[in-house]
Design an enzyme around this catalytic site. Sequence first.
Site, PDB file in Angstrom:
ATOM      1  N   SER A 168       0.839  -1.203   0.000  1.00 47.84           N
ATOM      2  CA  SER A 168       0.000   0.000   0.000  1.00 47.84           C
ATOM      3  C   SER A 168       0.882   1.266   0.000  1.00 47.84           C
ATOM      4  O   SER A 168       1.748   1.370  -0.881  1.00 47.84           O
ATOM      5  CB  SER A 168      -0.928  -0.062   1.226  1.00 47.84           C
ATOM      6  OG  SER A 168      -1.975   0.838   1.094  1.00 47.84           O
ATOM      7  N   ARG A 227     -11.727   6.439   9.396  1.00 45.76           N
ATOM      8  CA  ARG A 227     -11.325   5.014   9.410  1.00 45.76           C
ATOM      9  C   ARG A 227     -12.467   4.122   8.933  1.00 45.76           C
ATOM     10  O   ARG A 227     -12.216   3.128   8.230  1.00 45.76           O
ATOM     11  CB  ARG A 227     -10.870   4.601  10.799  1.00 45.76           C
ATOM     12  CG  ARG A 227     -10.381   3.168  10.902  1.00 45.76           C
ATOM     13  CD  ARG A 227      -9.115   2.897  10.096  1.00 45.76           C
ATOM     14  NE  ARG A 227      -8.482   1.631  10.502  1.00 45.76           N
ATOM     15  CZ  ARG A 227      -7.314   1.192  10.062  1.00 45.76           C
ATOM     16  NH1 ARG A 227      -6.648   1.917   9.174  1.00 45.76           N
ATOM     17  NH2 ARG A 227      -6.800   0.057  10.475  1.00 45.76           N
ATOM     18  N   ASP A 231      -9.009  -6.703  -4.229  1.00 47.73           N
ATOM     19  CA  ASP A 231      -8.622  -5.362  -3.786  1.00 47.73           C
ATOM     20  C   ASP A 231      -9.435  -4.322  -4.567  1.00 47.73           C
ATOM     21  O   ASP A 231      -9.314  -4.209  -5.792  1.00 47.73           O
ATOM     22  CB  ASP A 231      -7.117  -5.149  -4.005  1.00 47.73           C
ATOM     23  CG  ASP A 231      -6.577  -3.911  -3.292  1.00 47.73           C
ATOM     24  OD1 ASP A 231      -5.373  -3.885  -2.981  1.00 47.73           O
ATOM     25  OD2 ASP A 231      -7.373  -2.967  -3.037  1.00 47.73           O
ATOM     26  N   HIS A 290      -8.189  -5.418   0.015  1.00 50.37           N
ATOM     27  CA  HIS A 290      -6.878  -4.759   0.075  1.00 50.37           C
ATOM     28  C   HIS A 290      -6.051  -5.219   1.278  1.00 50.37           C
ATOM     29  O   HIS A 290      -4.847  -5.477   1.168  1.00 50.37           O
ATOM     30  CB  HIS A 290      -7.096  -3.246   0.141  1.00 50.37           C
ATOM     31  CG  HIS A 290      -5.852  -2.444   0.315  1.00 50.37           C
ATOM     32  ND1 HIS A 290      -4.858  -2.358  -0.645  1.00 50.37           N
ATOM     33  CD2 HIS A 290      -5.422  -1.683   1.363  1.00 50.37           C
ATOM     34  CE1 HIS A 290      -3.897  -1.569  -0.196  1.00 50.37           C
ATOM     35  NE2 HIS A 290      -4.208  -1.145   1.008  1.00 50.37           N
ATOM     36  N   ASP A 291      -6.674  -5.374   2.424  1.00 45.68           N
ATOM     37  CA  ASP A 291      -5.921  -5.728   3.647  1.00 45.68           C
ATOM     38  C   ASP A 291      -5.380  -7.143   3.622  1.00 45.68           C
ATOM     39  O   ASP A 291      -4.699  -7.561   4.554  1.00 45.68           O
ATOM     40  CB  ASP A 291      -6.817  -5.543   4.873  1.00 45.68           C
ATOM     41  CG  ASP A 291      -6.647  -4.141   5.468  1.00 45.68           C
ATOM     42  OD1 ASP A 291      -7.433  -3.774   6.349  1.00 45.68           O
ATOM     43  OD2 ASP A 291      -5.708  -3.430   5.033  1.00 45.68           O
TER      44      ASP A 291
HETATM   45  C1  LIG Z   1      -1.226  -2.381  16.665  1.00 46.88           C
HETATM   46  C2  LIG Z   1      -0.998  -2.110  15.227  1.00 46.88           C
HETATM   47  O1  LIG Z   1      -1.667  -2.593  14.299  1.00 46.88           O
HETATM   48  S1  LIG Z   1       0.283  -1.124  14.967  1.00 46.88           S
HETATM   49  C3  LIG Z   1       0.083  -0.674  13.358  1.00 46.88           C
HETATM   50  C4  LIG Z   1       0.469  -1.770  12.402  1.00 46.88           C
HETATM   51  N1  LIG Z   1      -0.718  -2.205  11.724  1.00 46.88           N
HETATM   52  C5  LIG Z   1      -0.852  -2.217  10.366  1.00 46.88           C
HETATM   53  O2  LIG Z   1      -0.001  -1.870   9.604  1.00 46.88           O
HETATM   54  C6  LIG Z   1      -2.135  -2.675   9.848  1.00 46.88           C
HETATM   55  C7  LIG Z   1      -3.236  -2.129  10.734  1.00 46.88           C
HETATM   56  N2  LIG Z   1      -4.099  -3.218  11.042  1.00 46.88           N
HETATM   57  C8  LIG Z   1      -5.153  -3.568  10.212  1.00 46.88           C
HETATM   58  O3  LIG Z   1      -5.370  -2.981   9.187  1.00 46.88           O
HETATM   59  C9  LIG Z   1      -6.076  -4.727  10.669  1.00 46.88           C
HETATM   60  O4  LIG Z   1      -6.035  -4.810  12.065  1.00 46.88           O
HETATM   61  C10 LIG Z   1      -5.627  -6.060  10.108  1.00 46.88           C
HETATM   62  C11 LIG Z   1      -5.930  -6.021   8.629  1.00 46.88           C
HETATM   63  C12 LIG Z   1      -4.174  -6.260  10.330  1.00 46.88           C
HETATM   64  C13 LIG Z   1      -6.302  -7.190  10.842  1.00 46.88           C
HETATM   65  O5  LIG Z   1      -7.645  -7.291  10.428  1.00 46.88           O
HETATM   66  P1  LIG Z   1      -8.530  -8.539  10.999  1.00 46.88           P
HETATM   67  O6  LIG Z   1      -7.723  -9.473  11.805  1.00 46.88           O
HETATM   68  O7  LIG Z   1      -9.307  -9.038   9.876  1.00 46.88           O
HETATM   69  O8  LIG Z   1      -9.426  -7.894  12.016  1.00 46.88           O
HETATM   70  P2  LIG Z   1     -10.882  -7.345  11.691  1.00 46.88           P
HETATM   71  O9  LIG Z   1     -10.768  -6.224  10.750  1.00 46.88           O
HETATM   72  O10 LIG Z   1     -11.809  -8.447  11.326  1.00 46.88           O
HETATM   73  O11 LIG Z   1     -11.378  -6.818  13.067  1.00 46.88           O
HETATM   74  C14 LIG Z   1     -11.407  -7.682  14.193  1.00 46.88           C
HETATM   75  C15 LIG Z   1     -11.746  -6.809  15.377  1.00 46.88           C
HETATM   76  O12 LIG Z   1     -13.046  -6.228  15.184  1.00 46.88           O
HETATM   77  C16 LIG Z   1     -13.929  -6.699  16.210  1.00 46.88           C
HETATM   78  N3  LIG Z   1     -15.232  -6.931  15.615  1.00 46.88           N
HETATM   79  C17 LIG Z   1     -15.542  -7.820  14.649  1.00 46.88           C
HETATM   80  N4  LIG Z   1     -16.850  -7.721  14.310  1.00 46.88           N
HETATM   81  C18 LIG Z   1     -17.376  -6.735  15.084  1.00 46.88           C
HETATM   82  C19 LIG Z   1     -18.668  -6.149  15.205  1.00 46.88           C
HETATM   83  N5  LIG Z   1     -19.702  -6.580  14.447  1.00 46.88           N
HETATM   84  N6  LIG Z   1     -18.835  -5.163  16.102  1.00 46.88           N
HETATM   85  C20 LIG Z   1     -17.794  -4.710  16.852  1.00 46.88           C
HETATM   86  N7  LIG Z   1     -16.546  -5.222  16.783  1.00 46.88           N
HETATM   87  C21 LIG Z   1     -16.353  -6.223  15.905  1.00 46.88           C
HETATM   88  C22 LIG Z   1     -13.293  -7.962  16.712  1.00 46.88           C
HETATM   89  O13 LIG Z   1     -13.699  -8.221  18.035  1.00 46.88           O
HETATM   90  C23 LIG Z   1     -11.819  -7.622  16.631  1.00 46.88           C
HETATM   91  O14 LIG Z   1     -11.499  -6.771  17.696  1.00 46.88           O
HETATM   92  P3  LIG Z   1      -9.942  -6.669  18.142  1.00 46.88           P
HETATM   93  O15 LIG Z   1      -9.201  -6.188  16.930  1.00 46.88           O
HETATM   94  O16 LIG Z   1      -9.980  -5.700  19.276  1.00 46.88           O
HETATM   95  O17 LIG Z   1      -9.560  -8.065  18.530  1.00 46.88           O
HETATM   96  N1  LIG Z   2      -5.215  -1.306   6.857  1.00 47.86           N
HETATM   97  C1  LIG Z   2      -3.788  -1.007   6.730  1.00 47.86           C
HETATM   98  C2  LIG Z   2      -3.366  -0.814   5.293  1.00 47.86           C
HETATM   99  C3  LIG Z   2      -3.938   0.397   4.632  1.00 47.86           C
HETATM  100  O1  LIG Z   2      -3.434   0.515   3.355  1.00 47.86           O
HETATM  101  C4  LIG Z   2      -3.435   0.189   7.605  1.00 47.86           C
HETATM  102  O2  LIG Z   2      -4.300   0.592   8.357  1.00 47.86           O
HETATM  103  O3  LIG Z   2      -2.316   0.670   7.542  1.00 47.86           O
END
Ligand SMILES: CC(=O)SCCNC(=O)CCNC(=O)[C@H](O)C(C)(C)COP(=O)(O)OP(=O)(O)OC[C@H]1O[C@@H](n2cnc3c(N)ncnc32)[C@H](O)[C@@H]1OP(=O)(O)O
Ligand SMILES: N[C@@H](CCO)C(=O)O
Length: 348
Positions: free
Chosen positions: A146, A212, A299, A328-329
Amino acid sequence: MEFLLSPREFTMIEHTFHSEEPLVLESGQVLKSYHLAYTTYGLLNPDKSNAIWVVHALTGNSHAAEWWEGLIGDGKFFDPASHFIICVNLLGSSYGSTNPLSVNPDTGQSYFYDFPQLTPRDLAASLEALRIHLHLSQIHTLIGGSLGGQVALEWAVELGKKLKNAVILASTAKTSPWVIGFNEAQRMAIESDPSWGSHTPEAGKKGLETARAIAMLSYRHPGDLKKKQTDTEEKLEDFRAASYLRYQGQKLAKRFNALSYWTLSKTMDSQDLGRNRGGAVAALQCIEARVLAIGVNTDLLFLPEESQFIAENSKRGQYKEITSTAGHDAFLIEFEQLSALLTSFYQE
Ligand SMILES: CC(=O)SCCNC(=O)CCNC(=O)[C@H](O)C(C)(C)COP(=O)(O)OP(=O)(O)OC[C@H]1O[C@@H](n2cnc3c(N)ncnc32)[C@H](O)[C@@H]1OP(=O)(O)O
Ligand SMILES: N[C@@H](CCO)C(=O)O
């Protein structure tokens, strides 16, 4: 030397690079001084041939072994036991590097809304300054997704033969109007927050939640939400999809700030690998490294054909695709597929 830490703890080290050299930006503005927080895992080998440089995405941080745990770590594809892995918190981001809440040396006050515009090429230049500082004469693999893929592409053009392999995930050589539109809608949400414009770290926090939520709809796919958020009981409102988006907004607003988000969304918009280089094809032709461009079949933000374009127009490019319902994720989720695609890339 007796290491008191366990092998894994020993391999993760936090650093800060303070650059006193100014960074002249594409806009013509100058960042007089800046610092970069970065994390390293593992050790550089004697011939410096095992460096894996990871570039995080929009809301990422330098702890690559956390958010890419399926790819980086003990026994994973990029293992600190045999690789030297480095990940920098990108300029503009609030995870330790210079960002809008940092002190402007000219005023002694935080930048806030005076923080300069940054492009992916500017961020690549800051990484290059750190590479030089580290005397890292070559990089085995530069990998990013990304926004991280945009920065990696820009840097790959400049690195020439110093870079062996560039792995670009779910990204683009030139940001599409579609992505710019999504980012503008998110900035409008932040700017509609009454606190936006105030000089406090919390400025725009509520608007960031909405931003977001908008972003999540571009990071996923209808099939993903259908699978995870379909309501089983009959109801008139309070649907799962609604609470999911609200939750994701609140979750991001707890760990990120609106000024960094606003800044880096503008960075993402400004990607144009071909700017002042005779166009994207000419720029891609300047990359000496082997290029693996990985798209995601679902994506909706950075389309698979944008990764195919990178592969087809790089001198030593190839395209591979992740098949996922996650949209995308998927580049942050589909670790088994990613490891398999990387394995075949390095075996060729
Ligand atoms: C801590 C850091 O991330 S530091 C920064 C580094 N991160 C990055 O570069 C990427 C940022 N992260 C992301 O984009 C995302 O978290 C990902 C893509 C990595 C993971 O996505 P997924 O594992 O699919 O999680 P998803 O998007 O399904 O969300 C799950 C969460 O939503 C919650 N949830 C799911 N459905 C619902 C709902 N209907 N209502 C409320 N909450 C919900 C789950 O309980 C879970 O909560 P948690 O994250 O507190 O455990
Ligand atoms: N969901 C990821 C990738 C966005 O391109 C983030 O929050 O950084």
